[in-house]
Design an enzyme around this catalytic site. Structure first.
Site, PDB file in Angstrom:
ATOM      1  N   GLU A 213      -3.991   0.756 -10.103  1.00 40.78           N
ATOM      2  CA  GLU A 213      -3.503   2.526 -11.001  1.00 40.78           C
ATOM      3  C   GLU A 213      -2.802   1.048 -12.232  1.00 40.78           C
ATOM      4  OE1 GLU A 213      -0.759   5.481  -8.010  1.00 40.78           O
ATOM      5  OE2 GLU A 213      -0.024   2.843  -8.296  1.00 40.78           O
ATOM      6  N   ASP A 278       5.928   4.557  -0.747  1.00 43.98           N
ATOM      7  CA  ASP A 278       6.719   5.839  -0.950  1.00 43.98           C
ATOM      8  C   ASP A 278       7.864   4.860  -0.192  1.00 43.98           C
ATOM      9  OD1 ASP A 278       5.448   7.603  -2.264  1.00 43.98           O
ATOM     10  OD2 ASP A 278       4.847   8.836   0.493  1.00 43.98           O
TER      11      ASP A 278
END
Length: 325
Positions: A213, A278
């Protein structure tokens, strides 16, 4: 120059000096793309006569919270008070999400959209290996998104930390407004970003991109100094307090205005990396919400990430695992 900022490597045993904080009073609101992760486990003993693919005879089925719901599940597993705001369909999968949230003691603020189906990721597992993943997804309607934004503004005063979990499925098209409103209200705002443009996250407290990313936004780098320059430039451009880069087997790096902190990955057998991000952002949110310094929150998030990759699928880390007695 950004490359003159002090850089420190935190030792792997740093967590031993951190006392377990009281997380029972921490209030975290997770907002983002809510999913249902389904796992079909079976035995593989032959190849199909119809095509050169294995035949999996299903023996067990499991459903787990996925996407933003997995972030909430991780925060709740640590003992924090957690609410979840997102969109699901009015369908059987949506009902299962609501049931799993109740089982995990997560307050549900989910919007039910008649026009869509709940996002489902179905994984078929044979001999402890993922054979195939099948995704069912469609973006929420504009009306439902407007309702969700109004509900976000109403919920904001009740929470200390806001986690925006962006999986680029359409639930966070209003993320810039959410960041601005939450920061104006004095909240800690953490973002797990996606896509080719991070400007909607400007003004957040922390964003947590992974290496791929990061490369999509700043380009490639060859040296640690180049990475630091690019990371600090992005942090300053987006007006962030910190940028946490998760680096898989290389560990994590936290870039702030005052220093750069590095941690090697916790040395464990890697079984499954799905959902590790997460766990990291949920742990960081819980620790910061409890008042830990950013460096200590980084240490515990790194430890949590190291534990969860040793588990199959989207899993959680408990308080006892993180702070063994």
């Amino acid at each position: 120059m950004t490359n003159t900022i002090p850089s420190r490597l935190l030792p792997p045993e740093s967590h031993k000096s951190i006392a377990a904080p009281d997380l029972s009073a921490v209030r975290i609101l997770v907002v983002g793309d809510v999913m249902l992760d389904r796992y079909w486990f079976g035995d593989v003993s032959r190849i199909s006569p119809e095509a050169p693919v294995p035949v999996v005879r299903i023996e067990k089925r499991e459903a787990r919270l996925g996407g933003a719901a997995n972030v909430a599940r991780n925060a709740a597993a640590l003992g924090a008070n957690c609410g979840l705001l997102g969109v699901i369909g009015k369908d059987e999968a949506g009902n299962e999400v609501e049931s799993l949230l109740a089982d995990s003691h997560i307050d549900s603020y989910l919007k039910h959209d008649d026009a869509i189906s709940t996002i489902v990721k179905l994984r078929v597992i044979g001999r402890q290996q993922q054979m195939v993943r099948i995704d069912f997804e469609e973006p929420p309607s504009d009306t439902t998104l407007r309702d969700k934004l109004a509900q976000f503004n109403a919920l904001l005063p009740a929470f200390d930390v806001i986690v925006l979990s962006d999986y680029d499925k359409g639930a966070l098209v209003n993320v810039a407004h959410m960041v601005e409103a939450a920061r104006a209200a004095g909240k800690i705002v953490m973002v797990d970003p996606k896509g080719d443009d991070f400007t909607p996250y400007a003004g957040a407290t922390i964003i947590t991109p992974n290496k791929s990313e990061m490369r999509r936004i700043v380009g490639s780098w060859k040296t640690e100094d180049q990475l630091t320059e690019k990371a600090q430039a992005l942090r300053e451009q987006l007006r962030l307090d910190a940028l946490l880069l998760t680096r898989s087997e290389e560990g994590m790096s936290l870039y702030t205005a005052g220093e750069v902190l590095h941690m090697h990955a916790d040395a464990r057998e890697v079984f499954d990396v799905s959902g590790a991000g997460d766990t990291v952002i949920a742990t960081m949110a819980a620790m910061l919400g409890a008042g830990l310094p950013m460096a200590d929150a980084l240490v515990m998030a790194n430890r949590a990430g190291g534990i969860v990759v040793g588990k199959l699928g989207t899993a959680t880390v408990t308080r006892d695992e993180l702070f063994p007695s």
